[in-house]
Design a protein around this motif. Sequence first.
Motif, PDB file in Angstrom:
ATOM      1  N   VAL A   1       0.559  12.810  -4.821  1.00 22.85           N
ATOM      2  CA  VAL A   1       0.704  12.882  -3.379  1.00 22.85           C
ATOM      3  C   VAL A   1       0.019  14.343  -2.905  1.00 22.85           C
ATOM      4  O   VAL A   1       0.075  15.429  -3.590  1.00 22.85           O
ATOM      5  N   ASN A   2      -0.622  14.332  -1.802  1.00 27.88           N
ATOM      6  CA  ASN A   2      -1.684  15.528  -1.298  1.00 27.88           C
ATOM      7  C   ASN A   2      -2.283  16.462  -2.138  1.00 27.88           C
ATOM      8  O   ASN A   2      -2.272  17.592  -2.138  1.00 27.88           O
ATOM      9  N   GLU A   3      -2.998  15.550  -3.126  1.00 27.51           N
ATOM     10  CA  GLU A   3      -3.867  16.342  -3.882  1.00 27.51           C
ATOM     11  C   GLU A   3      -4.895  17.184  -3.323  1.00 27.51           C
ATOM     12  O   GLU A   3      -5.658  16.322  -2.479  1.00 27.51           O
ATOM     13  N   SER A   4      -5.014  18.449  -3.480  1.00 24.79           N
ATOM     14  CA  SER A   4      -5.873  19.101  -2.360  1.00 24.79           C
ATOM     15  C   SER A   4      -7.434  18.813  -2.693  1.00 24.79           C
ATOM     16  O   SER A   4      -8.209  19.096  -1.612  1.00 24.79           O
ATOM     17  N   ASN A   5      -7.776  18.401  -3.717  1.00 25.91           N
ATOM     18  CA  ASN A   5      -9.283  18.030  -3.880  1.00 25.91           C
ATOM     19  C   ASN A   5      -9.355  16.204  -3.809  1.00 25.91           C
ATOM     20  O   ASN A   5     -10.528  16.001  -4.054  1.00 25.91           O
ATOM     21  N   ASP A   6      -8.661  15.560  -2.916  1.00 24.61           N
ATOM     22  CA  ASP A   6      -8.446  14.218  -2.650  1.00 24.61           C
ATOM     23  C   ASP A   6      -8.455  13.431  -4.083  1.00 24.61           C
ATOM     24  O   ASP A   6      -8.951  12.106  -3.960  1.00 24.61           O
ATOM     25  N   ARG A   7      -8.316  14.041  -5.120  1.00 19.58           N
ATOM     26  CA  ARG A   7      -8.118  13.235  -6.388  1.00 19.58           C
ATOM     27  C   ARG A   7      -6.670  12.456  -6.432  1.00 19.58           C
ATOM     28  O   ARG A   7      -5.737  12.948  -7.114  1.00 19.58           O
ATOM     29  N   PHE A   8      -6.379  11.670  -5.507  1.00 19.55           N
ATOM     30  CA  PHE A   8      -5.019  11.264  -5.266  1.00 19.55           C
ATOM     31  C   PHE A   8      -4.653  10.176  -6.476  1.00 19.55           C
ATOM     32  O   PHE A   8      -3.395   9.684  -6.705  1.00 19.55           O
TER      33      PHE A   8
ATOM     34  N   ARG B   1       0.855  -1.199  -0.069  1.00 16.38           N
ATOM     35  CA  ARG B   1      -0.063  -0.248  -0.109  1.00 16.38           C
ATOM     36  C   ARG B   1       0.879   1.179   0.050  1.00 16.38           C
ATOM     37  O   ARG B   1       1.976   1.173   0.601  1.00 16.38           O
ATOM     38  N   ILE B   2       0.175   2.306  -0.467  1.00 16.44           N
ATOM     39  CA  ILE B   2       1.098   3.598  -0.588  1.00 16.44           C
ATOM     40  C   ILE B   2       0.203   4.789  -0.124  1.00 16.44           C
ATOM     41  O   ILE B   2      -0.957   4.993  -0.505  1.00 16.44           O
ATOM     42  N   TYR B   3       0.471   5.358   0.993  1.00 18.48           N
ATOM     43  CA  TYR B   3      -0.040   6.595   1.461  1.00 18.48           C
ATOM     44  C   TYR B   3       0.016   7.627   0.579  1.00 18.48           C
ATOM     45  O   TYR B   3       0.899   7.997  -0.087  1.00 18.48           O
ATOM     46  N   VAL B   4      -1.462   8.377   0.494  1.00 17.94           N
ATOM     47  CA  VAL B   4      -1.217   9.436  -0.699  1.00 17.94           C
ATOM     48  C   VAL B   4      -1.300  10.705  -0.038  1.00 17.94           C
ATOM     49  O   VAL B   4      -1.268  11.834  -0.649  1.00 17.94           O
ATOM     50  N   ASN B   5      -1.333  10.721   1.396  1.00 17.70           N
ATOM     51  CA  ASN B   5      -1.232  12.208   2.084  1.00 17.70           C
ATOM     52  C   ASN B   5      -0.376  12.166   3.312  1.00 17.70           C
ATOM     53  O   ASN B   5      -0.241  10.924   3.851  1.00 17.70           O
ATOM     54  N   ASP B   6      -0.056  13.221   3.582  1.00 15.50           N
ATOM     55  CA  ASP B   6       0.891  13.277   4.987  1.00 15.50           C
ATOM     56  C   ASP B   6       0.238  12.857   6.150  1.00 15.50           C
ATOM     57  O   ASP B   6       0.880  12.485   7.175  1.00 15.50           O
ATOM     58  N   THR B   7      -1.090  13.227   6.375  1.00 12.09           N
ATOM     59  CA  THR B   7      -1.828  12.486   7.486  1.00 12.09           C
ATOM     60  C   THR B   7      -2.082  11.034   7.485  1.00 12.09           C
ATOM     61  O   THR B   7      -2.566  10.379   8.434  1.00 12.09           O
ATOM     62  N   ASN B   8      -1.908  10.456   6.390  1.00  9.58           N
ATOM     63  CA  ASN B   8      -1.972   9.001   6.315  1.00  9.58           C
ATOM     64  C   ASN B   8      -3.393   8.431   6.378  1.00  9.58           C
ATOM     65  O   ASN B   8      -3.677   7.441   6.873  1.00  9.58           O
ATOM     66  N   THR B   9      -4.377   9.423   5.910  1.00  7.77           N
ATOM     67  CA  THR B   9      -5.868   9.285   6.090  1.00  7.77           C
ATOM     68  C   THR B   9      -6.320   8.376   4.871  1.00  7.77           C
ATOM     69  O   THR B   9      -7.351   7.544   5.134  1.00  7.77           O
ATOM     70  N   GLU B  10      -5.667   8.187   3.759  1.00  5.77           N
ATOM     71  CA  GLU B  10      -5.975   7.489   2.590  1.00  5.77           C
ATOM     72  C   GLU B  10      -4.741   6.724   2.101  1.00  5.77           C
ATOM     73  O   GLU B  10      -3.676   7.279   2.319  1.00  5.77           O
ATOM     74  N   TYR B  11      -5.068   5.947   1.321  1.00  4.65           N
ATOM     75  CA  TYR B  11      -3.800   5.069   0.812  1.00  4.65           C
ATOM     76  C   TYR B  11      -4.459   4.182  -0.559  1.00  4.65           C
ATOM     77  O   TYR B  11      -5.499   3.844  -0.793  1.00  4.65           O
TER      78      TYR B  11
END
Length: 719
Positions: free
Chosen positions: A693-700, A641-651
Motif C-alpha cells: 500500500v502507498n509504495e512511493s515508487n509505484d511498485r505496489f 479489485r484492491i486499490y493500492v493507494n489512497d488516491t485510488n488512481t491504481e488498483y
Amino acid sequence: MYLHATRLPIKSTLSCLIACITQGIYADEPGTEEVQRLAPIVVEVTRTDRAALETPASAYYLNPPEQRSMNVNLSETLKGVPGLQLNNRENYAQDLQISMRGFGARSTFGVRGVRLYVDGIPATMPDGQGQTSNIDLNSLDHIEVLSGPFSSLYGNSSGGTILTQSREGQGPDSVTLGYSGGSQNKGQTNLVLQGGSENASEPSYVISSSYFDTNGYRDHSGAHKVLNNAKLTWNLDDGSKINWVNNYVKIDADDPGGLTRPQWEANPKQVVGNVTKYNARKEIEQVQTGLTWNKLINDQHELYAMAYAGQRSVIQYQSTPKCAYVDDTDVCIPNTIQLGKKHAGGVIDFDRNFYGTDVRWTGKKVLPNLKLIAGVAIDAMTEERKGFQNFIGDTQYGVKGELRRDEDNTLWNADPYLQASYNFAPDWTLDAGLRYSNVHFKTEDHYIVGENGDNSGKTTYEKLLPSVALSWKIIPDAMIYASYAQGFETPTFTEMAYPADGSNDTLGLKAAESETYEIGLKSANRFGDFTAAVFHTTTQDDIVSAGSDGGRSTFRNADKTLRKGLELSWSKDLWRDLSAQASYSYIDATFDADIPAIGNVEAVAAGNYIPGIAKNQAFLSLGWKPENGLSAGVDVRYSDRIYVNDTNTEYAPSYTVAGANVGYNWSVKDWSMKTFARVDNLFDKDYSGSVIVNESNDRFYEPSEGRNWSAGLSLTKAF
C-alpha cells in the motif's frame, strides 16, 4: 424435539429470511423423527465456552482437514472465513498479509490490527505487531476465528482474533515421517512424535519438527525455514491440567519487493535493480515458551493462568538506495535518502524480549443463570533497535555499514477485564464485557549526531473498552443477536520508527479508536449451518499507510474512516463423506473525512476507498473426505479489485482462482499412510495476490504464482 404450536404465532412475525432458513427443521405432525445431529462444536474464543451457533458474535471454528497441501502457510488452512482477507505474498521475508473487516490491511509486513494466539499464548507483541511464522500446521488441532465487536475482549489491536490450538498427545506412542514437494523446488520434511499418558505424573506429548526450503516463484525470493514445536500435557489427579508449549523458528529469506504495473505485465518474476544490488533479505530467529494451567475448584469455580516468555531477533537488509542520483549519471546527490542527516539506514537490526501472564477466575452459576469472568492480562516487551547503512563506501552493498540508529524501547500493559453472561429468560441471553486497556511506550535514543537530535520520550495510550450483546434463540436451532463494542489500536514500535513528515516526533501517532455495531443470524438445520452478519464500524484516528519506499514504511492518522459490510457463510454434509462450504463477504471501507497533505504525502479526499481491502470476496469448496481411502476436492476463490493507494488512481484487478486435490489414506494394524497431490491456480491466472500500500515508487504489486503443484507422503508407525 418439536416446535410447540403455542409459540408459532410469535415466531411468524420474523422476516422471510429467517423463515426460509429455519423452515423444515421441525414438523408439527406426530411421529416426525428428530433430525440426527453431531455434538455441537464449542468455541473458547469468547471465553464463555458456548456452541459456535449459540455464540453472539462472528466466531468460526475450523477443523483442519487431513493434509491436502504442504502445511507451510496459514493461508492453506484459513480458507472460506467471511470477512477474513488472507494474502500469500510469495515472500517469506514479509509473512502473510492478514486483515479482518479491513483491520490490518495497511501492514507491509507481519500482522497488525489482528490478535494471534497459539495454545493460549500470544503470537502478537504487546504493541500489536504479530507474525504467523511460528504456527506449526503439522501439529495443529483446530483454529478459532473471532471478528466483530467482541474482539475488543482481547484489548489492544483486536480488529479480529485468531486462536490456533495444537494437538494433545493421545493413544499409543507413534512416529510420523513426511515429505512434500512442489513447484519452484519447494520441499518440506517433517517429523512428528506423539503419545498419550495414563498416569497423572507423566505427560502426553506432541513433538513436531520441520524443514522447508524453496527457490521462490520470483527472482530473489528463495527461503529456508526451520520450525520446531513441542507440547506436553499433564492431567493431574486434583483435576487440574497443565500445558507446556515450546517453539523455535528460524527463517532466512530473500525479499523480492514489489513491481510497478508495467514491470508486472512485462515479467512478473523480475525484481528491480536495487533488490539485487543491496541483496534485500531478512533473517529471523525466535524462541518462545509458555505454560497454561486450568483448575476446576468445584462445579461453580474455575481458575486459569498463563505465563510466557520469548526472544526474537531480526536483521533486515532493505533495498533502500544509498542516495538519489543526478539523472543519467552515477553521481550521488548529497544529503538524500540514506545520506540524509536524519535517515535511519537501510539495515534494521533488533533484539526483542517479551513476556507476560494472564490470570482469570470463572464463576459458573454464582447467581442463577449467570456466568462471571474476571482477570488481568499483563504483557511487556523490551527492544534493542539499531539501524545501519546498507553499504560501505562505493563498492560494498548489502552489508552492515555505518551506524545510523541506536535506541532502547520498552513497552508494557496491565489490562484488567470483566465478562458476564446472563441467561435472564429461557431464550434470551445478555453478554457483556469491560476491559481497561493501557499501553505504555518508552524510548531511549542513544544516537544523537548532528541534526539527528534526541528522540527519547514516552507516551501512554489508554481506553476503557465496553462490549455488549443481546441474543435470542428463536427456535432450538436458530438465533439472532445484536452487539456493540468499542475498539482500540495503538501504533506499533515499527510504525512509530519512521514519522511520515520526516521529523523526529516518533511518538506523535495517535491510537485508533473504533465503534462497531453488528446484527447477526445463526442457524443449523437440514439445509446446513448458516451464519449472516451485518456490521457498521466507525474509527477515529485510524492508523493508515503514508507511503513505503525501499522497504521503509511510514504511517499517519486518518481523522475518520468507515467500514460497513455483510458476511455470509454456509456449510453442509451433503451425502456420506461429501461436504460443501461457501462464504461471501462485502465490505465498503472508505475515508470518512479529508486527510490533509503532510510533507510529500498527498492529501486524501473523503469518500476514497481505503487501499488494501477487497470490496467483495467469495469462496466455494466441495470435498469427498472419508477417513480412509480415496479423497478429492475442488475449491474456487474470488477477490475483488484492491486499490493500492489512497488516491485510488491504481488498483490490483479482481481475480478468480481454483484449486483441486486428490489423496489416499491407508491404515493397517500399526501402520498408516497418507498421500496427497494438489494443483493451485488451476487455470493459470495472472494476478497480484497482494499489494504494498502507498509504495512511493509505484511498485505496489506482488505477483502470484501461476499454475503450480504440490504432492506429499507421510508414514505413521504406532508402538
